[in-house]
Design a protein around this motif. Structure first.
Motif, PDB file in Angstrom:
ATOM      1  N   LEU A   7      -4.441   1.281   0.561  1.00  0.00           N
ATOM      2  CA  LEU A   7      -2.987   1.117   0.477  1.00  0.00           C
ATOM      3  C   LEU A   7      -2.302   2.474   0.385  1.00  0.00           C
ATOM      4  N   ALA A   8      -2.812   3.348  -0.478  1.00  0.00           N
ATOM      5  CA  ALA A   8      -2.234   4.686  -0.635  1.00  0.00           C
ATOM      6  C   ALA A   8      -2.271   5.461   0.682  1.00  0.00           C
ATOM      7  N   ASP A   9      -3.392   5.413   1.361  1.00  0.00           N
ATOM      8  CA  ASP A   9      -3.538   6.137   2.622  1.00  0.00           C
ATOM      9  C   ASP A   9      -2.576   5.606   3.692  1.00  0.00           C
ATOM     10  N   ARG A  10      -2.438   4.304   3.762  1.00  0.00           N
ATOM     11  CA  ARG A  10      -1.574   3.708   4.796  1.00  0.00           C
ATOM     12  C   ARG A  10      -0.103   4.005   4.556  1.00  0.00           C
ATOM     13  N   VAL A  11       0.336   3.951   3.307  1.00  0.00           N
ATOM     14  CA  VAL A  11       1.738   4.263   3.028  1.00  0.00           C
ATOM     15  C   VAL A  11       1.993   5.752   3.255  1.00  0.00           C
ATOM     16  N   THR A  12       1.071   6.598   2.839  1.00  0.00           N
ATOM     17  CA  THR A  12       1.215   8.043   3.062  1.00  0.00           C
ATOM     18  C   THR A  12       1.343   8.351   4.549  1.00  0.00           C
ATOM     19  N   THR A  25       5.394   0.664  -1.398  1.00  0.00           N
ATOM     20  CA  THR A  25       4.212   0.574  -2.259  1.00  0.00           C
ATOM     21  C   THR A  25       4.342  -0.588  -3.235  1.00  0.00           C
ATOM     22  N   ASP A  26       5.520  -0.759  -3.807  1.00  0.00           N
ATOM     23  CA  ASP A  26       5.727  -1.872  -4.732  1.00  0.00           C
ATOM     24  C   ASP A  26       5.587  -3.211  -4.012  1.00  0.00           C
ATOM     25  N   MET A  27       6.199  -3.345  -2.840  1.00  0.00           N
ATOM     26  CA  MET A  27       6.101  -4.593  -2.087  1.00  0.00           C
ATOM     27  C   MET A  27       4.649  -4.891  -1.699  1.00  0.00           C
ATOM     28  N   ALA A  28       3.957  -3.876  -1.205  1.00  0.00           N
ATOM     29  CA  ALA A  28       2.557  -4.070  -0.799  1.00  0.00           C
ATOM     30  C   ALA A  28       1.675  -4.387  -2.002  1.00  0.00           C
ATOM     31  N   SER A  29       1.935  -3.740  -3.129  1.00  0.00           N
ATOM     32  CA  SER A  29       1.151  -4.000  -4.340  1.00  0.00           C
ATOM     33  C   SER A  29       1.360  -5.422  -4.836  1.00  0.00           C
ATOM     34  N   ARG A  30       2.591  -5.904  -4.750  1.00  0.00           N
ATOM     35  CA  ARG A  30       2.877  -7.287  -5.169  1.00  0.00           C
ATOM     36  C   ARG A  30       2.110  -8.278  -4.287  1.00  0.00           C
ATOM     37  N   ARG A  31       2.049  -8.008  -2.994  1.00  0.00           N
ATOM     38  CA  ARG A  31       1.317  -8.908  -2.092  1.00  0.00           C
ATOM     39  C   ARG A  31      -0.190  -8.819  -2.315  1.00  0.00           C
ATOM     40  N   ALA A  32      -0.683  -7.623  -2.550  1.00  0.00           N
ATOM     41  CA  ALA A  32      -2.127  -7.433  -2.680  1.00  0.00           C
ATOM     42  C   ALA A  32      -2.663  -7.818  -4.060  1.00  0.00           C
ATOM     43  N   PHE A  33      -1.892  -7.533  -5.093  1.00  0.00           N
ATOM     44  CA  PHE A  33      -2.411  -7.665  -6.461  1.00  0.00           C
ATOM     45  C   PHE A  33      -1.584  -8.589  -7.339  1.00  0.00           C
ATOM     46  N   GLY A  66       6.659  11.891  -0.927  1.00  0.00           N
ATOM     47  CA  GLY A  66       6.465  10.563  -0.349  1.00  0.00           C
ATOM     48  C   GLY A  66       5.018  10.162  -0.185  1.00  0.00           C
ATOM     49  N   SER A  67       4.092  11.069  -0.467  1.00  0.00           N
ATOM     50  CA  SER A  67       2.676  10.701  -0.382  1.00  0.00           C
ATOM     51  C   SER A  67       2.318   9.817  -1.569  1.00  0.00           C
ATOM     52  N   VAL A  68       1.321   8.987  -1.376  1.00  0.00           N
ATOM     53  CA  VAL A  68       0.912   8.038  -2.409  1.00  0.00           C
ATOM     54  C   VAL A  68      -0.546   8.296  -2.767  1.00  0.00           C
TER      55      VAL A  68
END
Length: 83
Positions: A7-12, A25-33, A66-68
């Motif tokens: 997830l970090a790599d893809r958003v970065t 990142t927040d939206m993706a984290s909510r969907r994933a976790f 903006g990197s994650v």
């Protein structure tokens, strides 16, 4: 590679601003976790997306550029900054 690192790599790789990267990142984290505690501003200028289960000891850190990255450690240190 862990799901959080992927997830970090893809958003970065999207080369977003810090604010946009935090939202994505927040939206993706909510969907994933499942749920998160949201995006938290921390004193060093970065942002962190905290999981609701702080015992997981993994969170997503959004740097000023903006990197994650994946933060691993005691997440309770960030609870004073929850809004």
């Amino acid at each position: 590679m862990s799901q959080t690192q992927t997830l970090a790599d893809r958003v970065t790789a999207l080369h977003l601003s810090q604010a946009d990267a935090a939202r994505v990142t927040d939206m993706a984290s909510r969907r994933a976790f499942s749920e998160t505690l949201g995006v938290v501003d921390i004193p060093d200028g970065s942002k962190i997306v905290l999981p609701t289960a702080l015992w997981m000891r993994k969170a997503m850190r959004i740097n000023a550029d903006g990197s994650v990255t994946v933060f691993e450690g005691d997440l309770s240190q960030f609870t004073p900054y929850l809004g």
